[in-house]
Design a protein around this motif. Sequence first.
Motif, PDB file in Angstrom:
ATOM      1  N   GLU A 163       0.811  -1.222   0.000  1.00 45.32           N
ATOM      2  CA  GLU A 163       0.000   0.000   0.000  1.00 45.32           C
ATOM      3  C   GLU A 163       0.843   1.270   0.000  1.00 45.32           C
ATOM      4  O   GLU A 163       0.373   2.334  -0.408  1.00 45.32           O
ATOM      5  CB  GLU A 163      -0.935   0.003   1.213  1.00 45.32           C
ATOM      6  CG  GLU A 163      -0.234   0.031   2.557  1.00 45.32           C
ATOM      7  CD  GLU A 163      -1.205   0.002   3.724  1.00 45.32           C
ATOM      8  OE1 GLU A 163      -1.580   1.089   4.194  1.00 45.32           O
ATOM      9  OE2 GLU A 163      -1.569  -1.107   4.154  1.00 45.32           O
ATOM     10  N   LEU A 164       2.094   1.190   0.442  1.00 49.21           N
ATOM     11  CA  LEU A 164       2.964   2.366   0.481  1.00 49.21           C
ATOM     12  C   LEU A 164       4.085   2.295  -0.552  1.00 49.21           C
ATOM     13  O   LEU A 164       5.054   3.045  -0.483  1.00 49.21           O
ATOM     14  CB  LEU A 164       3.565   2.526   1.886  1.00 49.21           C
ATOM     15  CG  LEU A 164       2.562   2.659   3.033  1.00 49.21           C
ATOM     16  CD1 LEU A 164       3.285   2.799   4.368  1.00 49.21           C
ATOM     17  CD2 LEU A 164       1.623   3.843   2.809  1.00 49.21           C
ATOM     18  N   HIS A 165       3.944   1.410  -1.514  1.00 47.83           N
ATOM     19  CA  HIS A 165       4.984   1.250  -2.536  1.00 47.83           C
ATOM     20  C   HIS A 165       5.086   2.491  -3.420  1.00 47.83           C
ATOM     21  O   HIS A 165       4.083   3.083  -3.806  1.00 47.83           O
ATOM     22  CB  HIS A 165       4.677   0.039  -3.412  1.00 47.83           C
ATOM     23  CG  HIS A 165       5.604  -0.108  -4.579  1.00 47.83           C
ATOM     24  ND1 HIS A 165       6.923  -0.472  -4.436  1.00 47.83           N
ATOM     25  CD2 HIS A 165       5.391   0.076  -5.915  1.00 47.83           C
ATOM     26  CE1 HIS A 165       7.488  -0.525  -5.629  1.00 47.83           C
ATOM     27  NE2 HIS A 165       6.592  -0.192  -6.549  1.00 47.83           N
ATOM     28  N   HIS A 166       6.317   2.895  -3.690  1.00 46.41           N
ATOM     29  CA  HIS A 166       6.581   3.984  -4.638  1.00 46.41           C
ATOM     30  C   HIS A 166       7.697   3.513  -5.563  1.00 46.41           C
ATOM     31  O   HIS A 166       8.808   3.217  -5.104  1.00 46.41           O
ATOM     32  CB  HIS A 166       6.995   5.263  -3.908  1.00 46.41           C
ATOM     33  CG  HIS A 166       7.017   6.471  -4.787  1.00 46.41           C
ATOM     34  ND1 HIS A 166       7.983   6.672  -5.749  1.00 46.41           N
ATOM     35  CD2 HIS A 166       6.161   7.536  -4.867  1.00 46.41           C
ATOM     36  CE1 HIS A 166       7.757   7.809  -6.371  1.00 46.41           C
ATOM     37  NE2 HIS A 166       6.659   8.347  -5.853  1.00 46.41           N
ATOM     38  N   PRO A 167       7.457   3.429  -6.866  1.00 41.94           N
ATOM     39  CA  PRO A 167       8.430   2.821  -7.784  1.00 41.94           C
ATOM     40  C   PRO A 167       9.773   3.540  -7.853  1.00 41.94           C
ATOM     41  O   PRO A 167      10.791   2.916  -8.167  1.00 41.94           O
ATOM     42  CB  PRO A 167       7.722   2.870  -9.146  1.00 41.94           C
ATOM     43  CG  PRO A 167       6.674   3.937  -9.004  1.00 41.94           C
ATOM     44  CD  PRO A 167       6.246   3.885  -7.566  1.00 41.94           C
TER      45      PRO A 167
END
Length: 320
Positions: free
Chosen positions: A90-94
């Motif tokens: 849910e907090l993934h940032h590429p």
Amino acid sequence: MKPNFYLPFKHPRYISGSSCCAQRRIHTGSPVLPCGICIDRDKPLANTTPPYTQHVVISTGHDDWASRIENEEGPNLAKGLKELLGRNGELHHPDHKILVTNSSFPSSYGSGGKKEDFTSTYLFPSFQYIPRIANTLEGHRVFARALLSPIRHSTSAAHDSLPPIFIESSPLTAPVVLICGHGTRDQRCGIYGPILRDHFELHLPSTTSPASSTRVNTSQVALISHIGGHAFAGNVILYIPPGYTPPHTKDSLDGEGQLNPLAGSGIWYGRVEPDRVREIVRETIVGGRILEPLFRGGISSNGLPFQRADQPPKNGSGGV
């Protein structure tokens, strides 16, 4: 009792198989590896570090862990962070990759025979120590949102004061040396790690305690879990805090009393042999110079990859 492993220090390219067995009694100076387990001394080291903008170093008090640290039993911050920050989290940032490792540093909270309610961590290149993170999914989420979000990627944000919920946290003012010692993941680092830790503890800048006249290191050293590049063991990360001015040491050629040019950065070295530790302390931690033959890459104070233009590497230097 710690094993006494030795292997030849001067290798033509890399040692493997029977050549390793045949030569291990000729020289002393490096850890012995089982036959068939090699150190790659041929592939270039430059640019072999994984991309990351923040490194979370979790205090576990243990020297080794499950092959995949998210599979450790009990409360597991590494598992929580990987679920939150991973590709489907849910907090993934590429574009904001977080490196998560366990370490042998003891946690400030939790002891005895029961499961710990809190975990301690170190953050780099924020250079912050977080002594108390709740070992719950919500606790992990609060930590990740507050301290690992992309908004703290910039230079100003990376060193800002921490959110009030982490009021017990404190800035790091002395170098931190992290050595891959993940033996259940790979034997090379499992053998090299503890030996290199002993050597760094011996050679790091220190002061003398007035009360007991004993030697006290001014830096911290720990084993950590997998960081990639086991074939390049020993793998070492040197985190040198902002504003760091090294103390005088008996091995200092220069640098004491002056701001370290690498302050605020993390420098990755590979193929580190015990015989190189004293040189690393003198040249990089005290003198602020990069040892070109060992240099894998690193991270700058702004969370961007370390560029050689930031500090010209020192060309090849032999063992001491």
